[in-house]
Scaffold this motif. Structure first.
Motif, PDB file in Angstrom:
ATOM      1  N   GLY A  85       0.661  -1.415  -0.063  1.00 15.19           N
ATOM      2  CA  GLY A  85      -0.137   0.147   0.522  1.00 15.19           C
ATOM      3  C   GLY A  85       0.289   1.665  -0.486  1.00 15.19           C
ATOM      4  O   GLY A  85       1.001   2.218   0.057  1.00 15.19           O
ATOM      5  N   VAL A  86       1.936   1.144  -0.225  1.00 12.79           N
ATOM      6  CA  VAL A  86       2.784   2.493  -0.717  1.00 12.79           C
ATOM      7  C   VAL A  86       3.580   2.826  -2.289  1.00 12.79           C
ATOM      8  O   VAL A  86       2.953   1.710  -3.051  1.00 12.79           O
ATOM      9  CB  VAL A  86       4.282   2.144   0.301  1.00 12.79           C
ATOM     10  N   SER A  87       4.096   4.192  -1.817  1.00 11.52           N
ATOM     11  CA  SER A  87       4.950   4.054  -3.830  1.00 11.52           C
ATOM     12  C   SER A  87       5.720   4.104  -3.391  1.00 11.52           C
ATOM     13  O   SER A  87       6.999   3.361  -2.712  1.00 11.52           O
ATOM     14  CB  SER A  87       4.846   5.724  -3.520  1.00 11.52           C
ATOM     15  N   PRO A  88       6.683   3.691  -4.914  1.00  7.75           N
ATOM     16  CA  PRO A  88       8.075   3.061  -4.796  1.00  7.75           C
ATOM     17  C   PRO A  88       8.871   3.998  -4.488  1.00  7.75           C
ATOM     18  O   PRO A  88       9.930   3.160  -4.739  1.00  7.75           O
ATOM     19  CB  PRO A  88       7.770   2.621  -6.371  1.00  7.75           C
ATOM     20  N   SER A  89       8.342   4.899  -4.387  1.00  7.35           N
ATOM     21  CA  SER A  89       9.232   6.059  -4.284  1.00  7.35           C
ATOM     22  C   SER A  89       9.344   6.389  -2.201  1.00  7.35           C
ATOM     23  O   SER A  89       9.762   7.079  -1.940  1.00  7.35           O
ATOM     24  CB  SER A  89       9.235   7.187  -4.312  1.00  7.35           C
ATOM     25  N   VAL A  90       8.861   5.305  -1.431  1.00  6.45           N
ATOM     26  CA  VAL A  90       8.547   5.155   0.168  1.00  6.45           C
ATOM     27  C   VAL A  90      10.079   5.220   0.076  1.00  6.45           C
ATOM     28  O   VAL A  90      11.006   4.179   0.174  1.00  6.45           O
ATOM     29  CB  VAL A  90       7.529   4.367   0.462  1.00  6.45           C
ATOM     30  N   SER A  91      10.262   6.058   1.981  1.00  5.78           N
ATOM     31  CA  SER A  91      11.975   5.776   2.564  1.00  5.78           C
ATOM     32  C   SER A  91      11.344   4.395   3.175  1.00  5.78           C
ATOM     33  O   SER A  91      10.339   3.451   3.055  1.00  5.78           O
ATOM     34  CB  SER A  91      11.706   6.714   3.335  1.00  5.78           C
ATOM     35  N   GLU A  92      12.519   3.902   3.911  1.00  7.55           N
ATOM     36  CA  GLU A  92      13.011   2.949   4.598  1.00  7.55           C
ATOM     37  C   GLU A  92      12.119   2.874   6.355  1.00  7.55           C
ATOM     38  O   GLU A  92      11.102   1.779   5.824  1.00  7.55           O
ATOM     39  CB  GLU A  92      14.430   2.478   4.836  1.00  7.55           C
ATOM     40  N   GLN A  93      11.987   3.644   6.386  1.00  4.32           N
ATOM     41  CA  GLN A  93      10.850   4.242   7.353  1.00  4.32           C
ATOM     42  C   GLN A  93       8.789   4.309   7.100  1.00  4.32           C
ATOM     43  O   GLN A  93       8.870   3.510   7.601  1.00  4.32           O
ATOM     44  CB  GLN A  93      11.620   5.841   8.411  1.00  4.32           C
ATOM     45  N   GLY A  94       8.959   4.750   5.975  1.00  2.16           N
ATOM     46  CA  GLY A  94       7.796   4.879   5.581  1.00  2.16           C
ATOM     47  C   GLY A  94       7.458   2.880   4.773  1.00  2.16           C
ATOM     48  O   GLY A  94       6.289   2.374   5.310  1.00  2.16           O
ATOM     49  N   LEU A  95       8.273   2.610   3.989  1.00  2.00           N
ATOM     50  CA  LEU A  95       8.290   0.774   3.892  1.00  2.00           C
ATOM     51  C   LEU A  95       7.839   0.363   5.740  1.00  2.00           C
ATOM     52  O   LEU A  95       6.812  -0.727   5.427  1.00  2.00           O
ATOM     53  CB  LEU A  95       9.304   0.753   3.037  1.00  2.00           C
ATOM     54  N   LYS A  96       8.928   0.297   6.698  1.00  2.00           N
ATOM     55  CA  LYS A  96       8.424  -0.782   7.266  1.00  2.00           C
ATOM     56  C   LYS A  96       6.798   0.335   8.412  1.00  2.00           C
ATOM     57  O   LYS A  96       6.093  -0.857   8.709  1.00  2.00           O
ATOM     58  CB  LYS A  96       9.820   0.074   8.452  1.00  2.00           C
ATOM     59  N   ALA A  97       6.883   1.077   8.911  1.00  2.00           N
ATOM     60  CA  ALA A  97       5.254   1.461   8.955  1.00  2.00           C
ATOM     61  C   ALA A  97       4.050   0.915   8.411  1.00  2.00           C
ATOM     62  O   ALA A  97       2.977   0.871   8.715  1.00  2.00           O
ATOM     63  CB  ALA A  97       5.198   2.874   9.048  1.00  2.00           C
ATOM     64  N   ALA A  98       4.179   0.274   6.748  1.00  2.00           N
ATOM     65  CA  ALA A  98       3.595  -0.219   5.974  1.00  2.00           C
ATOM     66  C   ALA A  98       3.548  -1.545   6.624  1.00  2.00           C
ATOM     67  O   ALA A  98       2.009  -2.152   6.694  1.00  2.00           O
ATOM     68  CB  ALA A  98       4.142   0.546   4.208  1.00  2.00           C
ATOM     69  N   PHE A  99       4.959  -2.032   6.604  1.00  2.00           N
ATOM     70  CA  PHE A  99       4.611  -2.959   6.695  1.00  2.00           C
ATOM     71  C   PHE A  99       4.151  -3.066   8.068  1.00  2.00           C
ATOM     72  O   PHE A  99       2.551  -4.871   8.487  1.00  2.00           O
ATOM     73  CB  PHE A  99       5.710  -3.875   6.567  1.00  2.00           C
ATOM     74  N   ARG A 100       3.582  -2.564   9.245  1.00  2.00           N
ATOM     75  CA  ARG A 100       3.419  -2.929  10.366  1.00  2.00           C
ATOM     76  C   ARG A 100       2.059  -2.896  10.257  1.00  2.00           C
ATOM     77  O   ARG A 100       0.775  -2.941  11.174  1.00  2.00           O
ATOM     78  CB  ARG A 100       3.858  -1.960  11.975  1.00  2.00           C
ATOM     79  N   GLN A 101       1.533  -2.332   9.272  1.00  2.00           N
ATOM     80  CA  GLN A 101       0.354  -1.430   9.504  1.00  2.00           C
ATOM     81  C   GLN A 101      -0.354  -2.282   8.924  1.00  2.00           C
ATOM     82  O   GLN A 101      -1.480  -3.273   9.124  1.00  2.00           O
ATOM     83  CB  GLN A 101      -0.079  -0.310   8.696  1.00  2.00           C
ATOM     84  N   PHE A 102       0.177  -2.994   7.999  1.00  2.00           N
ATOM     85  CA  PHE A 102      -0.563  -4.111   6.987  1.00  2.00           C
ATOM     86  C   PHE A 102      -0.423  -5.639   8.296  1.00  2.00           C
ATOM     87  O   PHE A 102      -1.763  -6.086   8.064  1.00  2.00           O
ATOM     88  CB  PHE A 102      -0.284  -4.498   5.938  1.00  2.00           C
ATOM     89  N   ALA A 103       0.679  -5.305   8.431  1.00  2.00           N
ATOM     90  CA  ALA A 103       0.924  -6.826  10.009  1.00  2.00           C
ATOM     91  C   ALA A 103      -0.429  -6.737  11.224  1.00  2.00           C
ATOM     92  O   ALA A 103      -1.106  -7.648  11.644  1.00  2.00           O
ATOM     93  CB  ALA A 103       1.921  -7.465  10.539  1.00  2.00           C
ATOM     94  N   LYS A 104      -0.595  -5.819  11.295  1.00  2.00           N
ATOM     95  CA  LYS A 104      -1.871  -5.720  12.248  1.00  2.00           C
ATOM     96  C   LYS A 104      -3.289  -6.486  11.490  1.00  2.00           C
ATOM     97  O   LYS A 104      -4.260  -6.488  12.338  1.00  2.00           O
ATOM     98  CB  LYS A 104      -2.200  -4.128  12.907  1.00  2.00           C
ATOM     99  N   LYS A 105      -3.392  -5.938  10.160  1.00  2.00           N
ATOM    100  CA  LYS A 105      -4.978  -6.385  10.001  1.00  2.00           C
ATOM    101  C   LYS A 105      -4.890  -8.063   9.176  1.00  2.00           C
ATOM    102  O   LYS A 105      -6.599  -8.674   9.436  1.00  2.00           O
ATOM    103  CB  LYS A 105      -5.280  -5.076   8.923  1.00  2.00           C
ATOM    104  N   ASN A 106      -3.406  -8.338   9.029  1.00  2.00           N
ATOM    105  CA  ASN A 106      -3.684  -9.257   8.158  1.00  2.00           C
ATOM    106  C   ASN A 106      -2.837 -10.122   8.568  1.00  2.00           C
ATOM    107  O   ASN A 106      -2.434 -11.473   8.270  1.00  2.00           O
ATOM    108  CB  ASN A 106      -2.835  -9.369   6.924  1.00  2.00           C
ATOM    109  N   HIS A 107      -2.107 -10.526  10.465  1.00  2.00           N
ATOM    110  CA  HIS A 107      -1.623 -11.361  11.337  1.00  2.00           C
ATOM    111  C   HIS A 107      -2.637 -12.529  11.104  1.00  2.00           C
ATOM    112  O   HIS A 107      -3.521 -12.507  11.476  1.00  2.00           O
ATOM    113  CB  HIS A 107      -1.308 -10.952  12.573  1.00  2.00           C
ATOM    114  N   PRO A 108      -1.609 -13.879  10.992  1.00  2.00           N
ATOM    115  CA  PRO A 108      -2.430 -14.944  11.135  1.00  2.00           C
ATOM    116  C   PRO A 108      -3.540 -15.170  12.717  1.00  2.00           C
ATOM    117  O   PRO A 108      -4.517 -15.615  12.604  1.00  2.00           O
ATOM    118  CB  PRO A 108      -1.736 -15.987  10.460  1.00  2.00           C
TER     119      PRO A 108
END
Length: 431
Positions: A85-108
């Motif tokens: 859910g991010v753009s290819p120009s996202v920074s490393e911090q933005g990429l980490k925050a996006a994965f945490r947000q995804f894990a909160k909603k889709n964790h097994p």
């Protein structure tokens, strides 16, 4: 899931088959409908019909080209950034925050996720693990998910680029070989677009290399220790990134491949039709040349016969009927069959004695009468007057046309005659 995402987009084979069938069929029916509903005037000349067909054909092909490009663009598979859910120009911090947000909603461990949700979470986690490595992310942006299998042999951006260029060279070698083969075998010697296909191929090749060597889209520094082997100190304007901001360089390259394929087909099909309609070839094939020569020969024979008939009719009308030598058999046969022509040369026999200007002392008395007709200036025979007029006309023309003693004598005689006329007029006035 990850394997499905990493697979490259297949070529639209059905679209390629359609290029050979759909445009001609649609053009014929569309042009017929435009004539039927009076949208376009019905052409009266074949050249006008060819121009209408060429323009309609170009519109159909360009429309079909646009449809295939849009369809291929929509069917392009999503990249790793899309799942996060991010753009290819996202920074490393933005990429980490996006994965945490995804894990909160889709964790097994969350209720209601299910088996499909668990598989999706594992796939996205692997994507994040690949993208959080700056070197792998740099290579993924340019060569797609295949770089995940190159980690055993590549460790620096330069190694990834060299490996990626070697893999991409197969596509370019195949396309270059196909273009050369098509120019030698598949197209005619006078193909007007063969050169431009090579120009198009080189242009897209240079554009692809420029995309691969372009700076990273992310705001991270390119001088970190992870990518120390490749420093880029220039900036480039990427129009594809402006049109498709959520796509990676690898997806832009795939789009260039599709665009080259469709533009090559459109160039090969549309341009020759337009050239042949608006700038028709004036050269003729051997069969057409032979047919044209046969028609010219027939027309020449007809013109030769008609001219010969008219000329001989005029000469026979000048000559008297009692002196014209025609046999009864020739009169009873086909009209004008006895008349010669360029195809059947036959001398025209003048009446005996008409132009006999020889010495009368060498002739027998029975031919003097005919000789007298030609020599007597008072003779009323038409040929005598005709011969005299023709001789005078030929002499006068030759004298006026040539530069020499005859013309000088002629002009001097004219001047003396005019001078004598002037003196006579002056003497007459004085008296």
């Amino acid at each position: 899931m990850l394997e499905g995402v990493s697979s490259s987009m297949p070529l639209p084979l059905f679209s390629l088959i359609g290029w050979s069938l759909v445009p001609d069929f649609v053009t014929k029916n569309l042009l017929s409908s435009l004539h039927r509903f009076k949208i376009l005037p019905t052409p009266k000349a074949p050249a006008t019909h060819r121009k209408q067909y060429a323009l309609t054909f170009a519109c159909v092909v360009l429309g079909y080209l646009s449809y295939n490009l849009i369809d291929s663009s929509r069917s392009m598979q999503s990249n790793f950034y899309h799942f996060l859910g991010v753009s290819p120009s996202v920074s490393e911090q933005g990429l980490k925050a996006a994965f945490r947000q995804f894990a909160k909603k889709n964790h097994p461990d969350r209720p209601g996720v299910g088996r499909e949700g668990e598989e999706l979470f594992v796939a996205v986690r692997d994507m994040y693990e690949a993208l959080k490595n700056p070197t792998v992310r740099f290579a993924y942006d340019r060569f797609g998910p295949d770089v995940l299998e190159w980690s055993k042999t590549c460790s620096t951006p330069r190694e990834y680029i060299e490996h990626g260029l070697m893999n991409a060279s197969g596509y370019h070698i195949f396309v270059g070989f196909f273009l050369a083969f098509w120019s030698l075998v598949g197209s005619s010697k006078s193909d007007p677009v063969s050169f431009w296909r090579y120009i198009l191929f080189l242009t897209f090749g240079v554009a692809e290399i420029g995309l691969i060597l372009s700076p990273p889209l992310s705001s991270q520094s390119t001088t970190t220790s992870a990518i120390e082997g490749l420093k880029t100190t220039y900036t480039t304007f990427n129009p594809l990134q402006t049109l498709f901001p959520h796509r990676t360089v690898h997806q832009h390259i795939l789009f260039l491949h599709q665009l080259f394929l469709f533009l090559s087909i459109a160039l090969s099909r549309v341009v020759p039709v337009l050239i042949s309609a608006f700038y028709p070839d004036q050269s003729l094939s051997p069969a057409q040349t032979q047919e044209l020569s046969h028609q010219i020969q027939q027309l020449s024979s007809i013109a030769d016969r008609e001219t010969s008939i008219a000329l001989h009719t005029l000469l026979h009308s000048v000559a008297s009927s009692d002196t014209t030598q025609t046999s009864p058999s020739s009169r009873a046969g086909i009209p004008h069959e006895h008349i010669s022509s360029l195809a059947r040369p036959r001398p025209f026999v003048l009446p005996t004695g008409i132009l006999d200007l020889s010495d009368p002392r060498t002739q027998s008395p029975d031919k003097i009468s005919h000789r007298h007709i030609a020599q007597d200036p008072d003779s009323n025979h038409p040929l005598v007057h005709l011969v005299q007029e023709i001789e005078e006309l030929i002499i006068e023309t030759n004298i006026k046309k040539e530069d020499g003693p005859l013309r000088s004598t002629w002009e001097a005689a004219i001047r003396r005659g005019r001078k004598d006329d002037t003196l006579l007029d002056t003497s007459f006035i004085a008296n």
